[in-house]
Write an enzyme that holds these catalytic residues in place. Structure first.
Site, PDB file in Angstrom:
ATOM      1  N   CYS A 185     -14.755  13.662 -69.184  1.00 22.24           N
ATOM      2  CA  CYS A 185     -14.065  14.904 -68.819  1.00 22.24           C
ATOM      3  C   CYS A 185     -14.262  15.950 -69.917  1.00 22.24           C
ATOM      4  O   CYS A 185     -15.364  16.471 -70.057  1.00 22.24           O
ATOM      5  CB  CYS A 185     -12.608  14.634 -68.482  1.00 22.24           C
ATOM      6  N   HIS A 245     -12.985  10.611 -64.474  1.00 18.52           N
ATOM      7  CA  HIS A 245     -12.366   9.620 -65.371  1.00 18.52           C
ATOM      8  C   HIS A 245     -12.598   8.205 -64.851  1.00 18.52           C
ATOM      9  O   HIS A 245     -11.760   7.682 -64.104  1.00 18.52           O
ATOM     10  CB  HIS A 245     -10.857   9.854 -65.452  1.00 18.52           C
ATOM     11  N   GLU A 247     -12.210   5.498 -66.330  1.00 15.38           N
ATOM     12  CA  GLU A 247     -11.279   4.509 -66.902  1.00 15.38           C
ATOM     13  C   GLU A 247     -10.149   4.131 -65.944  1.00 15.38           C
ATOM     14  O   GLU A 247      -9.575   3.055 -66.049  1.00 15.38           O
ATOM     15  CB  GLU A 247     -10.693   5.010 -68.237  1.00 15.38           C
TER      16      GLU A 247
HETATM   17  N1  GLN Z   1      -9.454  20.701 -70.294  1.00 19.33           N
HETATM   18  C1  GLN Z   1     -10.550  20.367 -69.468  1.00 19.33           C
HETATM   19  C2  GLN Z   1     -10.412  20.915 -68.054  1.00 19.33           C
HETATM   20  O1  GLN Z   1      -9.330  21.253 -67.648  1.00 19.33           O
HETATM   21  C3  GLN Z   1     -10.778  18.870 -69.436  1.00 19.33           C
HETATM   22  C4  GLN Z   1      -9.696  18.131 -68.729  1.00 19.33           C
HETATM   23  C5  GLN Z   1      -9.705  16.664 -69.034  1.00 19.33           C
HETATM   24  O2  GLN Z   1     -10.354  16.215 -69.956  1.00 19.33           O
HETATM   25  N2  GLN Z   1      -8.923  15.894 -68.300  1.00 19.33           N
HETATM   26  O3  GLN Z   1     -11.388  20.980 -67.331  1.00 19.33           O
END
Ligand code: GLN
Length: 554
Positions: free
Chosen positions: A397, A525, A527
């Site tokens: 992410c 994600h 995970e």
């Molecule tokens: N801050 C980033 C976004 O909003 C990444 C979000 C995250 O890592 N969950 O896209």
């Protein structure tokens, strides 16, 4: 589903004496034990706080936000439920006081109570009971619905939930409803004496709410002796066999289902519900299949090798902020019978001058998700080091977004390339706010959330890890790769290895194998979907690459 199970059985787990006794892992372990006997299980978390969900709560306060397939932002305990069981959780599996009141008050504003006084009993308690039953309406094949009541007995906030579950046993009968109470049995340091009084008081507190526990699970430093169990049984009015000892474990939490099984917990549960009929149909019910869990524990206790993965994040002081991630790394290790030791690095401590030194022992580096500018430069430094020294690297992410920024800055020499999350004025906004997010001002539940399909590029690391060309993974973000720069970044060597089915959203990037042994970033994600019995393919592949690097070092 068992032939004679016409309606689901309900098990409610409350906690007493102290918070953080591990109710989440306890109920998840009960779920695993029941599944090992062939039952279909789901688990519901009822949180007494007023927030609608933990999506807007700080990871420092509340640990990680766990995202379900359908995009609910939930308590991290749901992560344990999914890791320990096969149940598919949705937003219906996570309920807070805030949601209950929101529903009731919205109904009141619509005039649906026809002028009656709206009260905690029966309106709030009815809505709580309604949420509990909703799960069975959604899946009539469920054999067990396990419900964790958040908080500690005695908290003002928990009272409506305790009242609702008291009524629930009355409505559904004791033959379908069980109360389990998790308590602490401390040892007084001086003299090493074990004390049952806090447990007695906690059960009295429950009794004041009209709840007599059917089973007591007693957390303590060591296994509780028979005479102490006898005492607890007598004072708390719980049969001796239903006082279960839950000693501290030194190894892995995945041993907990096995410990509970040794303590006879699952046997007591099926006996309570009268599910032990001596019939061939009940073979699974009587002999749980626990060999897979035993294997996990054996590997974790005696791994063939140990590697070190550096995790460079912003919320390092609290392990729970990255709970699913740390678990997924250990599952990735399980796939290679390897132990993954973590080097936790606060991204703010990572400076250009000390980056190489801090990462010197690492066999792989991972930059997880996150929000806000703090610590970004440290993360970029770690990524650069991993890219240049061919250290296996995994960006998740925000970590993936940082990979793109680092590549733009240091390979394409786009000075100050950035995400508009951190620099709205940058000349090279290689990461920018998603189209659909522009103009949204509410913070709760408004990100791009939940499972989306992603198409993988043939011949990529991703495709070979997943052994599939189409996958589904969970998201939680507002920003994304800016398509305007895609061609230039690709020409410079960055491979776009995952895209949305319409090709418009970049979901994953990597470097080709000939450039780097393992340099992969995902906007999603992974995970959240890893389990000890089913390690996630990307984590398994990443650990595999780190293991190779580790063996090469020797
Ligand atoms: N801050 C980033 C976004 O909003 C990444 C979000 C995250 O890592 N969950 O896209």
């Amino acid at each position: 589903m068992l032939p004679n199970v016409k309606q689901a059985r309900y098990i409610f787990v409350t906690g007493g004496v102290a918070s953080a006794l591990g109710k989440g892992v306890t109920i998840a372990s009960i779920g695993a034990l029941l599944e090992a006997r062939g039952f279909k299980v789901t688990i519901l978390k009822m949180d007494p706080y007023l927030n609608i969900d933990p999506g807007t709560m700080s990871p420092f306060q509340h640990g990680e936000v766990y995202v379900t397939e359908d995009g609910a932002e939930t308590d991290l305990d749901l992560g344990y439920y999914e890791r320990f069981t096969d149940s598919k959780l949705t937003r219906a599996n996570s309920v807070s006081t805030g949601q209950i009141y929101h529903t009731v008050i919205t109904r009141e504003r619509r005039g649906e109570y026809l002028g009656r006084t709206v009260q905690v009993i029966p309106h709030i308690t009815n809505e709580i009971k309604n949420r509990i039953q909703l799960l069975q309406r959604q899946d009539p094949h469920l054999d067990f619905i396990l419900v964790e009541i958040g908080g500690t007995v005695g908290d003002i906030e928990s009272v409506p939930f305790l009242e609702a579950i008291r009524q629930f046993k009355l409505d559904h009968g004791p033959e379908n409803t069980m109360f389990i109470h998790l308590t602490l049995v401390p040892t007084i340091t001086l003299g090493g004496e074990i004390k049952t009084k806090p447990t007695q008081h906690s059960v009295k507190e429950l009794l004041k709410q009209g709840i007599q526990p059917d089973i007591l699970i007693c957390r303590s430093a060591h296994l509780i002796e028979e005479d102490v169990k006898e005492k607890i049984s007598l004072f708390c009015n719980v049969p001796r066999g239903r006082v279960i000892s839950a000693p501290d474990i030194s190894g892995t939490i995945y041993e907990i289902p096995l410990i509970y099984h040794q303590e006879n917990l699952d046997n007591e549960i099926v006996r309570y519900f009268n599910l032990t009929v001596e019939s061939p149909l009940f073979v699974d019910v009587i002999n749980p299949v626990l060999s897979k869990w035993q294997h996990v524990v054996n590997v974790m206790k005696a791994p063939k090798s140990t590697i070190k993965i550096a995790v460079v994040g912003k919320y390092m002081s609290l392990g729970d902020s990255y709970r699913s991630l740390f678990e997924a790394l250990s599952h990735g290790g399980l796939a290679h019978e390897t132990k993954v030791d973590l080097i936790q690095i606060d991204s703010e401590d990572l400076k250009p001058e000390n980056a190489v030194e801090l990462l010197a022992d690492a066999d792989g580096v991972l930059v997880p998700g996150g929000f806000g500018e703090r610590g970004i430069e440290g993360k970029l430094r770690a990524i650069r080091h991993a890219r240049e020294s061919k250290l296996p690297f995994f960006g998740i992410c925000l970590g993936m977004q940082c990979m793109v920024i680092e590549f733009a800055r240091n390979v394409l020499n786009w000075e100050n390339a950035n995400s508009t999350e951190f620099d709205a004025e940058t000349k090279y906004p290689v990461i920018s706010m998603m189209e659909e997010q522009i103009g949204i001002s509410d913070k709760g539940g408004t990100m791009r959330l939940g499972a989306y399909i992603c198409s993988l590029k043939p011949g990529s690391h991703l495709e070979s890890a997943y052994r599939a060309q189409e996958i589904t993974e969970r998201h939680r973000h507002r920003f994304e790769f800016t398509n305007k720069y895609r061609e230039k970044l690709e020409k410079a060597g960055l491979v776009v290895s995952g895209v949305s089915p319409d090709g418009l959203l970049v979901e994953a990037v990597e470097l080709p194998v000939k450039e780097h042994p393992w340099f992969v970033g995902t906007q999603y994600h992974p995970e959240f979907k890893s389990k000890p019995l089913k390690p996630h393919p990307l984590f398994a592949d990443f650990v595999g690459a780190a293991l190779k690097r580790h063996s090469g070092k020797k």
